[in-house]
Design a protein around this motif. Structure first.
Motif: not given
Length: 681
Positions: A21-45
């Protein structure tokens, strides 16, 4: 105070769920989730383009030096290990809460084997960075984001643990009865501490051996007498020292928990009576004061630690994840502060790899921190009186229960099973069957037979006809008598009766008076039959109503019992009703939003008016708000229906949305009050 204490416990399934619940529902984790998406896209490329091309070039070229080959292999090995540990190919953000940081550190520490002179600035993989620099950049980003997420989850979780402890201790403090229970529960530990203090006092204040030498003693005594004497002196001195240590230790504890006792001692010279009365009062209040001081100390420590943790959370909230250097400094500040270390300028000059390694080590250490001084007592501490009573009386009572098992079974059968069975058979099943029989057929209830009234009426008619023929010279015909009887008219008989009672003895001897009386008795019987017949008709017309009335009490009892079982009852967590905790949390959220709004207005209107004291007081508002939101999500899970759970979490997460201003968030809070307030009242 509840003896059971459900809540947050380390190493349990409930803890794992709360971490998710903590991992999925707070301002910090939501920002980190968005950052993970960016880094995952860079990794794929990176994997699909540059690394594939680089591998093809490597297969046709052998011009690279041995250090470059070693660097490439270590980087690729580390990148591959972290790639599979985080499961980037099938990435799920909620799985990051279960990532083992020790394993991540072991993978990342492989980079300590080589030295890097690469440009690690933030850049797109399509820029002219080398493959090694890009690989290292991706590795650092994954480690940095994972470390930030794990640290934030750990701080938030430990803060929720502290809030859970605060609820427990504040509930004990709210009731003298709870304090009495806690005093009994903590009595063995307090006696242990008291004994430990006594021993420390004996060690700190030793006494010299006062054994007298034989030269100073009567030399005329025997050696046996001397040994006995010196043994008695040693025992006497030991007892005296032990008594003195107990007295001083208890006196110190007594004075600490009753500070005004010192004033009473000063005034003892003036009034001995007042002194003894104060002694009685202080002794009476000592247990409560002892518990109050203990509880106040625990609550003070918890509040201080919560404030410290909210400050760390507030720092993480305000950290710019796009700026790697500021993120590293924030992580170093939080993690090194946990180890009671100061941050020197040398930390900023360390290589990123060494800084991240230190951060990982410190986060692992922080995860292992437990608040032993304020934690909820163990089950053994809470239940030792029950366990002791069970051990002392359990065997004997078990033998008695076994020897009287037949009487106990008979008693339970008679008072419980037979009562319940009789209730259902006689007051539920039977009335329902009777009611259904009434609806199905015409076999209705009757208090008289159909022919009984007709036979009595015919008998009365025959008696009057015979009486008229015997007593009158000109008797009426049978039809007139029949009509008179149908109308209840006994004029013929009553006329004869009136004349007979004028000469009662003569009429009695002739038998005419008795015959008239018997005819009137028969008439009374017929009248009673008419009355009973009327009642019978009323009963028959209202039999369905009577059936419902007879079954109503039993149905009412069953309804109340079912309502009690199926109704929503107050849920208690650590002695507090969940709805009260949720109400307080919602109130705190709204208050914090108002305070943040006030802070923003002061800052925008006049920086001079916003004093340093205000800044010091309000610096943790964002962290407190985040903790309250997550705590509300976790606690309200017990009472919010599953059908509304996703909407509930989404509405609360909107309070973490940076795109909304404070006014909008306050309106969201009012929406939450209107939508979900029913479940908290």
């Amino acid at each position: 105070m509840e003896f059971t204490t459900p809540g947050i416990w380390s190493g349990t399934n409930r803890s794992a769920r709360i971490l998710r619940e903590i991992n999925n529902n707070n301002r910090i984790s939501l920002r980190i989730r968005a950052k993970f998406k960016e880094v995952n896209q860079l990794t794929t490329l990176f994997l699909t383009n540059q690394l594939a091309n680089y591998s093809q070039q490597q297969s046709h070229s052998h011009s690279h030096s041995e250090p470059e080959e070693k660097l490439f292999k270590i980087l690729q090995k580390t990148f591959q290990d972290i790639y599979y540990l985080l499961d980037i190919e099938d990435f799920k953000f909620n799985k990051l809460s279960t990532i083992d940081l020790k394993k991540l550190h072991s993978y990342y520490s492989q980079l300590n084997e080589v030295e890097f002179n690469l440009d690690l600035s933030v850049a797109d993989v399509n820029d002219e960075l080398t493959i090694n620099a890009t690989t290292l950049q991706l590795i650092n980003y994954y480690v940095l984001l994972t470390s930030t997420l794990k640290l934030s989850n750990s701080v938030i979780y430990k803060t929720l643990e502290l809030k859970n402890q605060y609820v427990y201790w504040s509930d004990i403090k709210s009731s003298n009865f709870n304090k009495l229970i806690y005093l009994i529960q903590s009595l063995p530990y307090k006696l242990y501490i008291f004994g430990k203090n006594v021993i420390e006092h004996l060690e700190i204040h030793p006494t010299n051996d006062t054994t007298h030498s034989l030269t100073n003693y009567d030399k005329q005594g025997t050696e046996e007498d001397n040994d006995i004497y010196f043994s008695w002196i040693r025992i006497k001195k030991s007892i005296s020292r032990f008594y003195e240590a107990i007295s001083k230790t208890f006196g110190r504890s007594f004075t600490i928990n009753n500070p005004s006792f010192s004033l009473s001692k000063i005034s003892a010279v003036r009034s001995n009576t007042r002194y003894y009365l104060d002694w009685i009062k202080f002794i009476w209040k000592y247990p409560i004061n002892l518990i109050n001081n203990d509880l106040n100390e625990k609550l003070s420590k918890i509040s201080k630690q919560i404030e410290e943790n909210t400050g760390k959370i507030d720092l993480l909230i305000k950290t710019n994840l796009n700026d790697k250097e500021s993120t590293l400094e924030a992580l170093e500040s939080i993690s090194l502060n946990n180890q009671s270390q100061s941050i020197d300028n040398e930390f900023s000059t360390k290589p990123d790899i060494q800084r991240l390694n230190d951060i990982l080590i410190n986060i692992i250490r922080f995860d292992s921190i437990n608040y032993y001084e304020t934690e909820i007592p163990s089950p053994l501490s809470r239940y030792w009186p029950i366990i002791l009573a069970t051990l002392v009386y359990g065997p004997s009572q078990s033998i008695k229960l076994y020897s009287n098992r037949e009487e106990i079974i008979d008693w339970l059968k008679f008072n419980l099973i037979d009562t319940v069975t009789g209730f259902f058979k006689n007051w539920v099943i039977k009335p329902i069957n009777d009611l259904l029989n009434t609806l199905r057929s015409d076999d209705t209830l009757s208090i008289t037979t159909k022919e009984s009234l007709k036979s009595d009426l015919d008998s009365l008619e025959r008696m009057i006809i015979e009486f008229a023929q015997d007593e009158t010279s000109n008797p009426p015909d049978a039809q007139q008598i029949h009509e008179a009887i149908q109308n209840g008219d006994l004029t013929l008989v009553m006329n004869q009766y009136e004349s007979q009672i004028k000469t009662p003895v003569k009429s009695l001897l002739k038998g005419n008076l008795i015959r008239s009386i018997l005819i009137q008795i028969q008439k009374t019987k017929v009248d009673g039959g008419y009355a009973i017949n009327g009642i019978d008709k009323i009963l028959k017309s209202q039999q369905l109503v009577f059936g419902f009335v007879s079954i109503t009490p039993s149905l009412f009892i069953l309804y109340q019992f079912w309502s009690y079982l199926s109704s929503t009852k107050p849920i208690f967590v650590n002695g507090k009703q969940v709805n009260i905790i949720c109400l307080k949390s919602l109130n705190n959220i709204e208050s914090l939003l108002v305070l943040i709004n006030n802070q923003v207005q002061h800052t925008s209107s006049s920086d001079e008016q916003f004093t340093e004291y205000d800044k010091q007081i309000s610096k943790n508002y964002e962290g407190q708000l985040l903790i309250e939101i997550i705590n509300l999500i976790v606690v309200a899970d017990l009472i919010i229906p599953k059908a509304l759970k996703s909407d509930w979490i989404n509405d609360l997460n909107e309070l973490n949305n940076n795109d909304f201003d404070i006014t909008t968030k306050l309106q969201l809070v009012r929406k939450i009050w209107n939508m979900y307030g029913h479940y908290f009242r």
